[in-house]
Every structure is written in structure tokens, then in C-alpha cells.
Design an enzyme around this catalytic site. Structure first.
Site, PDB file in Angstrom:
ATOM      1  N   SER A 260      -8.749 -46.279  12.190  1.00 41.08           N
ATOM      2  CA  SER A 260     -10.199 -46.394  12.391  1.00 41.08           C
ATOM      3  C   SER A 260     -10.871 -45.465  11.394  1.00 41.08           C
ATOM      4  O   SER A 260     -10.276 -44.461  11.006  1.00 41.08           O
ATOM      5  CB  SER A 260     -10.576 -45.939  13.795  1.00 41.08           C
ATOM      6  OG  SER A 260     -10.538 -44.517  13.872  1.00 41.08           O
ATOM      7  N   ASP A 261     -12.086 -45.764  10.971  1.00 36.87           N
ATOM      8  CA  ASP A 261     -12.798 -44.733  10.219  1.00 36.87           C
ATOM      9  C   ASP A 261     -13.139 -43.607  11.210  1.00 36.87           C
ATOM     10  O   ASP A 261     -12.993 -43.753  12.430  1.00 36.87           O
ATOM     11  CB  ASP A 261     -14.049 -45.286   9.522  1.00 36.87           C
ATOM     12  CG  ASP A 261     -14.492 -44.367   8.366  1.00 36.87           C
ATOM     13  OD1 ASP A 261     -13.967 -43.235   8.268  1.00 36.87           O
ATOM     14  OD2 ASP A 261     -15.362 -44.769   7.570  1.00 36.87           O
ATOM     15  N   TYR A 262     -13.596 -42.521  10.669  1.00 34.80           N
ATOM     16  CA  TYR A 262     -13.846 -41.273  11.396  1.00 34.80           C
ATOM     17  C   TYR A 262     -14.589 -41.533  12.719  1.00 34.80           C
ATOM     18  O   TYR A 262     -15.770 -41.883  12.718  1.00 34.80           O
ATOM     19  CB  TYR A 262     -14.702 -40.407  10.478  1.00 34.80           C
ATOM     20  CG  TYR A 262     -14.866 -38.968  10.837  1.00 34.80           C
ATOM     21  CD1 TYR A 262     -14.114 -37.990  10.207  1.00 34.80           C
ATOM     22  CD2 TYR A 262     -15.813 -38.568  11.767  1.00 34.80           C
ATOM     23  CE1 TYR A 262     -14.292 -36.658  10.502  1.00 34.80           C
ATOM     24  CE2 TYR A 262     -15.995 -37.240  12.070  1.00 34.80           C
ATOM     25  CZ  TYR A 262     -15.230 -36.288  11.437  1.00 34.80           C
ATOM     26  OH  TYR A 262     -15.418 -34.969  11.726  1.00 34.80           O
ATOM     27  N   ALA A 264     -14.644 -43.910  14.681  1.00 36.15           N
ATOM     28  CA  ALA A 264     -15.302 -45.224  14.802  1.00 36.15           C
ATOM     29  C   ALA A 264     -14.986 -45.923  16.120  1.00 36.15           C
ATOM     30  O   ALA A 264     -15.786 -46.740  16.589  1.00 36.15           O
ATOM     31  CB  ALA A 264     -14.933 -46.119  13.619  1.00 36.15           C
TER      32      ALA A 264
END
Ligand code: BGC
Length: 728
Positions: A260-262, A264
Site C-alpha cells: 500500500s502507499d503510506y 493508504a
């Protein structure tokens, strides 16, 4: 280790151990002695979970990484090494130009070589995966992250996507790192250019323009994919089964790791599509997101989801298997200290030559009236502006770039010119640093008005004024959305004062996005767009200023004339009332009352110190069928006074289709070098593949009919010829 052994490890893991493998944290969450740290407490993470996590990111110190891995493995029951990831986007210590800059080289082979070197440097620092390349197509320069992209065109972006992934992963498992492409998908199209904002577009546009670069990177073997923060069709990607599971995994066959992005997955709650962390975890794992970056959502909820039988444990098994497989592919089970072995000193690859060439090729000459450039060393130069003696020129995504490995423009020119050089600071880059959203002390701000006076004084004694201006490095990059795209007004004031002296003015411009350059361009004779040019950048700039190197870069994102034109890109759709060919009265055509439709500088534009002449295009035949091809030829001659490189571009327009087609699309390019008076014939091959698009039924294929082939210097300056694609 063979697959059976990996499976054996997986089968011997408890559910808790498996869930811990799915967690990626930063170093603040670790403690050496097993005592809970503040950040752990804040996240609500159990010490046991942290002791078994799968991955850490953004620690780039080889000694520290070795120590962390040693401590971790001592405690680990299965001896599964930690995976170290890092935000190295375009260079670690040796830094390439920012991607929007290096794309202007139109030289994927050189980018591939530089990325291989970046990868080796990362390997020697103990990193296993880099969060690079960023493959988001961009058409809105208000968005700060355009600096990380290679631009507005799907075809060109795909070439760079492949080059970067293959460069980074060249000797995967031996001495390079794995590539994590990002941000999947369509993160480059936030509404109104505002960071983290909604993305909403047609399915056709998504497939036609935004997805191809990621797809190319997957085909090139990228090992990891990072989700994007944005929504697609109303659902944030980190919980979007259709995008992650159906498209990425099932249709494209991606079987690697998704991160996942940061935070997310947690943000699914802020988006309002998950009511609780429990629901967010469910959405994330069902969308086959393997790593939860930065939060405790997976750590504290996946077990409940399994025990309550809301999700099947096999979902978790599959995610863990993908992570273990990546660790195995990297050779970590055999050597958890790859790159940071004790007996090995940190190797310093000699990156200089390729990095220098890339910096040179990324610089774009946007204006050069009266051939003010190149300069000669007999001229008296007044060097003025905040970037003339500045080392902070590596762009926002370079944290550890070696700034002591290069000299500033001022230092380099002083060495060459002695008394013929006078320098003055001129102006701050910007005044109010607090607007950048960081806690930055405005410590060395200097009185601009006083500096302008000093600058004018030295300029009076010079033959030529070289101004070195630009936007602050933190005005672009993540969280760097802007609604005004000019440089700081005191820099413009400085320029206007210098202009009054009636001397030739050169401007060297540092920036991370296409700026609105109208005022600037009207008041300088020569403009050199240098982006944030990397650790070899200042040498490249000075060599270009003095003609040792002839500039050859061409922009890969249109430069708007005004903010109101945004988004502006060359491959727009045909309208029913085109400004030029419409039979309607001017007022009722597709246009602005107060601005041209065209950008200030079009996609593909860039000048040289020499001139190139293009002959007419000839084609081997004017129609072809499936399985056949046409050869198109054009002769290019260097008609100027310098040896130079030229980027020859080929575009195609599909005149009539089952859906509206773009006015033209880039379908090929060639970079050639020509000596003075030398000519070369360039051949492009046109086949069915180049004519394919998503038809009215969303099938990907070519339609028969008439096409226009264009070859030329940029997306506007082109020679054209028609051809037909006919039924077999
Ligand atoms: C960015 C990513 C980056 C990640 C980890 C996020 O905010 O969008 O590009 O890789 O942080 O630092």
C-alpha cells in the site's frame, strides 16, 4: 532456496507470524532491546508483532541495516530476513536529473544504464527494493509530483518504464535491487492538480493513456507494485478489487508483491469507504494488497477477520507466499546481508560519465535569439541569481545525494573565467518558506531590494548577463501543488531591472515542473531549462553554456501559456469545432477569448546550437494490410555550424474511428547525431500494432481506414503524408 522449502516455511508459521510478515514499518517503530517504543505505542502495535514484521523502509545506512538484520534474525523463529525498502527514486548518493528532466533526453538506453548504476549503489547500501520508478502519466503541472514522472505521453512513458525497471533489476539476486513501480494506478490525474485529490476518468482514457506504462513495467518483470492514494471509479485503489485483483493480478498476471502507499489502507476510513479499521483491513487484503505500509490496520485486524471467518486464511497465505518468494528471489535466505557483508567495503561505482551524459541530454534550450549562446571565455560575464551558487539542486526526492561531490555553477565558472566573472546573489529563491508546509527556519533570507541593486551594479560592467533562477526544490514534489506557476516575483523584479541595461540576458532555469514562462521568455535572449539536474548537473550546464556540449533535450510535457489552459497536452481529442478547420464563425469554435489554444512550448520541443533540415517524407506504399508494414523515410541534414543531436519524432493520426481519436499520437522516435553538413536517412516502420486502440466495444485493435503520418522536430513542427490500412 527451492519453492518447496519456501512452502515449508509458510506452512510452519502461525497465523500471528504470517500477519506480521505483511507489515512494513519505518525505523521509528523498531527497538533494539524489545522494549516498546513511543511510536509503537501510538500505533497500538504489540512488541511481538513488531519483532516479526516483514519489512522496514527508508533506512539507508549499511551499518545500521546490518545491525538491524542481525538483531532481528537472532529473535526470529523461522529466520526469515527482513526486507529493506527505500525511497530512492532517481539516485542515492549519485543522483540523476529528476525524471521529468531525464525524460527530455528521449534516451531510454542511457536511463537504463544510469538506473543500473543507481541499483548497484543501493545494493551496496543494503537496500533490497527501491520505490521506483514512478510511472504516473501527468498533464497538470499544478501537481507537484510531475517532477517524478516522465511526462504526458503513454508511448514515451512506456519506453522509460521498461528501461528503468530493466536497469534496476538487471542482476536481481546478484548485485542489484528489485523495483517497486508506483503509484498504481492513475495517481497522476488528481482533479485540479491538488495533491491526494479524487481521480475520475473514463475507462477508455484509463486504459488508453494511464495504464500502458505500468503494464509495460510489469511485462519488464517489476517485482513489486505500490498502490496509489486516489480513487478510481469511486473506490480508493488500496481497497479496489477491480483494479488490484481483477486487472493487475488476473488480467495482467502480476504475481509479485503489492504494497500500500503510506498508510493508504487506513485512509480507506478517511475516504469514507470503510467505517472501521476492521473493514479497511478487509478491503485491503481482499484487494490483494500484501504489505500494509506504516499502520497497524493489518496487524490488529486480520486475525479477527480470519477467526470470525469473514475472510479465508488462504488470502493471507497467498500474500505471505508472495513476500517470501520475493525475499527468496533476492537471495535473502542464503544471504540476509547481501550488499552489506562485513568483509566488503561499500563499493563506489564510478557513475560519473553516464550520469554526466544524462544531465547534458536532459537540458533543454527553449530560446536562443541572436545566438547569444554559446558564450565564449573572452566575454565579461555577470553571473546573477539564487541558483548560481546553490547546491540544493537535486530535487525533492533526493535525500542523500552527495552534494560535496560537485561544485556550483559559480565555482566552475570562476575556475574558467577568473577576472571575466563577477557574481552577485540577486534575490532569494522565495520569500515566505512557511508556505512550503514544512517547519523551515527562514534563516538566511537576505534583503532582496538591496541585492538587486548590487546585481545591477556588476551587470553594468559586463558584456553578458547570465541569470540563474528558479522555483524552490520544495515547491515541487509530494505535497507541492501550486495554483500560480511563475517564479517568485522578486526574481522577476531582478530580471526586469537587469533588462533595463539593454545587454544580452541568458537565463538558466531550475524547476520541477513546466512553469508559466511568459514574462521570463519575453525578457531574456536565451533560456536554458535545466530542471533539477543531478550531481553532474552543474558541469553539464557550464559545458552547455560554453558550447562544449550542444544542447539536445526536448520537453516531454507541454509548457502552458497560462494557468487557464491546464490541463494541456498535445494528444487531445478532435473536437467538433476545431479552431482552425471549423466552418463555424470564429466565436463559436473551440477556443479561448483571451489566450491561444497552443501551449507556450509544445510537447517534443527543444532547440540546438545548430539547425536541422527535414526533407519530405516518402513511404514504401500508401496502403497495407494486417501482417504487412509500410516503411516511411525522411532525410535530416545538419545545416548549422555545430555537431549536434536531434530527436526525430513520428506521430500518427487516425482520421476516422469508432470512437473519437486524438489529433495525433507519438508512435516512434529516433535520436541521431549529425556532424556539420552531414545528412542521415531515418526509417520508421508502420504496422498494425501501432494503429491499435480501445474501440467502441473496448476491444483493443486497429480499424481500417485512412491515417496521417507525421515526422518532425516536435509535436507541432511536422511533415505529413497519408496512408491507408485496408482489409485483408
Ligand atoms: C509516497 C510514495 C512513497 C511513500 C514512502 C508516500 O507518501 O506517495 O511515493 O514511496 O510515501 O515514503
Amino acid at each position: 532456496m527451492n519453492k518447496e522449502k519456501v512452502m515449508k516455511i509458510l506452512n510452519s508459521m502461525t497465523l500471528d507470524e504470517k500477519i506480521s510478515q505483511l507489515i512494513m514499518l519505518d525505523h521509528t517503530l523498531l527497538s533494539d532491546n524489545g522494549v516498546e517504543t513511543g511510536p509503537q505505542k501510538k500505533l497500538g502495535l504489540a512488541v511481538e508483532t513488531v519483532n516479526n514484521i516483514g519489512s522496514l523502509y527508508n533506512i539507508v545506512d549499511r551499518n545500521k541495516l546490518r545491525e538491524i538484520q542481525e538483531n532481528y534474525l537472532k529473535k526470529s523463529r523461522h529466520k526469515i530476513p527482513l526486507l529493506f525498502c527505500a525511497d530512492v527514486i532517481y539516485g542515492l548518493k549519485s543522483v540523476m536529473p529528476i525524471p521529468l528532466g531525464f525524460a527530455c533526453s528521449w534516451n531510454p538506453d542511457l536511463v537504463n544504464k544510469c538506473m543500473e548504476l543507481v541499483s548497484k549503489e543501493c545494493y551496496d547500501s543494503g537496500i533490497h527494493v527501491v520505490f521506483s520508478p514512478m510511472l504516473d502519466l501527468v498533464r497538470d503541472p499544478r501537481w507537484g509530483r510531475v517532477m517524478e514522472s516522465t511526462g504526458e505521453d503513454a508511448f514515451l512513458n512506456s519506453c522509460f518504464a521498461e528501461a528503468q525497471v530493466k536497469g534496476l533489476q538487471k542482476d536481481l539476486g546478484v548485485n542489484t535491487v528489485a523495483s517497486c513501480i508506483k503509484h498504481f494506478a492513475a495517481y497522476g490525474a488528481p482533479e485540479a492538480g491538488r495533491e491526494y485529490n479524487t481521480v475520475d476518468m473514463s475507462e477508455r482514457k484509463l486504459h488508453q493513456d494511464y495504464l500502458p506504462a505500468y503494464k509495460k513495467a510489469i511485462e519488464a518483470g517489476a517485482k513489486m507494485v505500490m498502490t496509489s492514494f486516489n480513487t478510481i471509479n469511486g473506490i480508493p485503489v488500496s481497497g479496489n478489487k477491480e483494479i488490484m485483483n481483477d486487472l493487475l493480478r488476473n488480467q495482467w498476471g502480476f504475481n509479485g508483491v503489492v504494497v500500500s502507499d503510506y498508510a493508504a489502507i487506513q485512509e480507506l476510513i478517511d475516504h469514507g469507504v470503510a467505517e472501521t479499521p476492521y473493514e479497511a483491513a478487509k478491503m485491503g487484503i481482499e484487494a490483494t494488497v500484501d504489505f500494509d505500509m506504516k499502520t497497524s490496520i493489518y496487524a490488529n485486524n486480520l486475525k479477527k477477520l480470519v477467526t470470525k471467518k469473514v475472510i479465508d486464511e488462504t488470502l493471507i497465505d497467498k500474500a505471505v507466499l508472495r513476500i517470501l518468494t520475493l525475499k527468496n528471489d533476492l537471495g535473502l535466505f542464503e544471504n540476509p546481508y547481501r550488499g552489506i557483508e562485513l568483509e566488503k567495503d561499500e563499493e563506489k561505482a564510478d557513475l560519473k560519465n553516464d550520469f554526466r551524459s544524462l544531465s547534458e541530454e536532459s537540458i533543454v534550450l527553449l530560446k536562443n535569439d541572436n545566438n547569444v549562446l554559446p558564450l565564449n571565455i573572452e566575454q565579461k560575464i555577470a553571473l546573477i541569481g539564487p541558483y548560481a551558487h546553490e547546491k540544493n539542486i537535486l530535487g525533492m526526492w533526493s535525500f542523500l545525494g552527495e552534494k560535496n561531490s560537485f561544485l556550483t555553477i559559480k565555482e566552475l565558472m570562476e575556475n574558467m573565467l577568473n577576472d571575466n566573472l563577477k557574481y552577485s546573489f540577486g534575490s532569494n529563491i522565495m520569500e515566505d518558506l512557511s508556505t512550503l508546509g514544512f517547519k523551515i527556519e527562514a534563516n538566511n533570507l537576505i534583503n532582496d531590494d538591496f541585492e538587486i541593486e548590487k546585481a545591477v551594479k556588476i551587470a553594468k560592467e559586463s558584456d553578458i548577463i547570465v541569470t540563474v533562477l528558479g522555483e524552490h526544490t520544495l515547491e515541487s514534489g509530494e505535497g507541492g501543488s501550486r495554483t500560480k506557476l511563475e517564479i517568485y516575483d522578486k526574481q522577476i523584479k531582478l530580471l526586469m531591472e537587469l533588462k533595463k541595461l539593454n545587454k544580452p540576458i541568458v537565463c538558466v532555469l531550475f524547476n520541477g515542473r513546466p512553469l508559466i514562462l511568459k514574462t521570463l521568455i519575453e525578457n531574456v535572449d536565451s533560456l536554458l531549462e535545466v530542471w533539477y539536474p543531478g550531481t553532474e548537473g552543474t558541469k553539464a550546464i557550464v559545458d552547455i553554456l560554453y558550447g562544449k556540449i550542444n544542447p539536445s533535450g526536448k520537453i516531454t510535457m507541454s509548457f502552458p501559456e497560462s494557468i487557464g489552459q491546464i490541463p494541456i497536452y498535445y494528444n487531445e481529442f478532435k473536437t467538433g469545432r476545431p479552431l482552425k478547420e471549423s466552418s463555424h464563425f470564429l466565436r463559436f469554435t473551440s477556443r479561448y477569448l483571451d489566450s491561444p489554444n497552443e501551449p507556450l512550448f509544445p510537447f517534443g520541443f527543444g532547440l540546438s546550437y545548430t539547425t536541422f533540415e527535414y526533407s519530405n517524407i516518402t513511404i514504401s506504399k500508401d496502403k497495407f494490410k494486417s501482417g504487412e508494414e509500410i516503411e516511411a523515410k525522411i532525410i535530416i541534414k545538419n545545416t548549422g555550424k555545430y555537431k549536434g543531436k536531434e530527436i526525430v519524432q513520428m506521430y500518427i493520426q487516425d482520421i476516422f474511428g469508432s470512437v473519437v481519436r486524438p489529433v495525433k499520437e507519438l508512435k516512434g522516435f529516433r535520436k541521431i547525431e549529425l556532424k556539420v553538413n552531414e545528412s542521415k536517412e531515418i526509417t520508421f516502420k508502420i504496422n498494425e500494432e501501432l494503429l491499435k486502440f480501445y474501440k467502441s466495444n473496448m476491444e483493443y485493435g486497429a480499424e481500417t481506414g485512412e491515417f496521417i503520418l507525421f515526422i518532425g522536430k516536435n509535436s507541432q513542427d511536422l511533415n505529413a503524408i497519408k496512408f491507408k490500412f485496408i482489409k485483408n
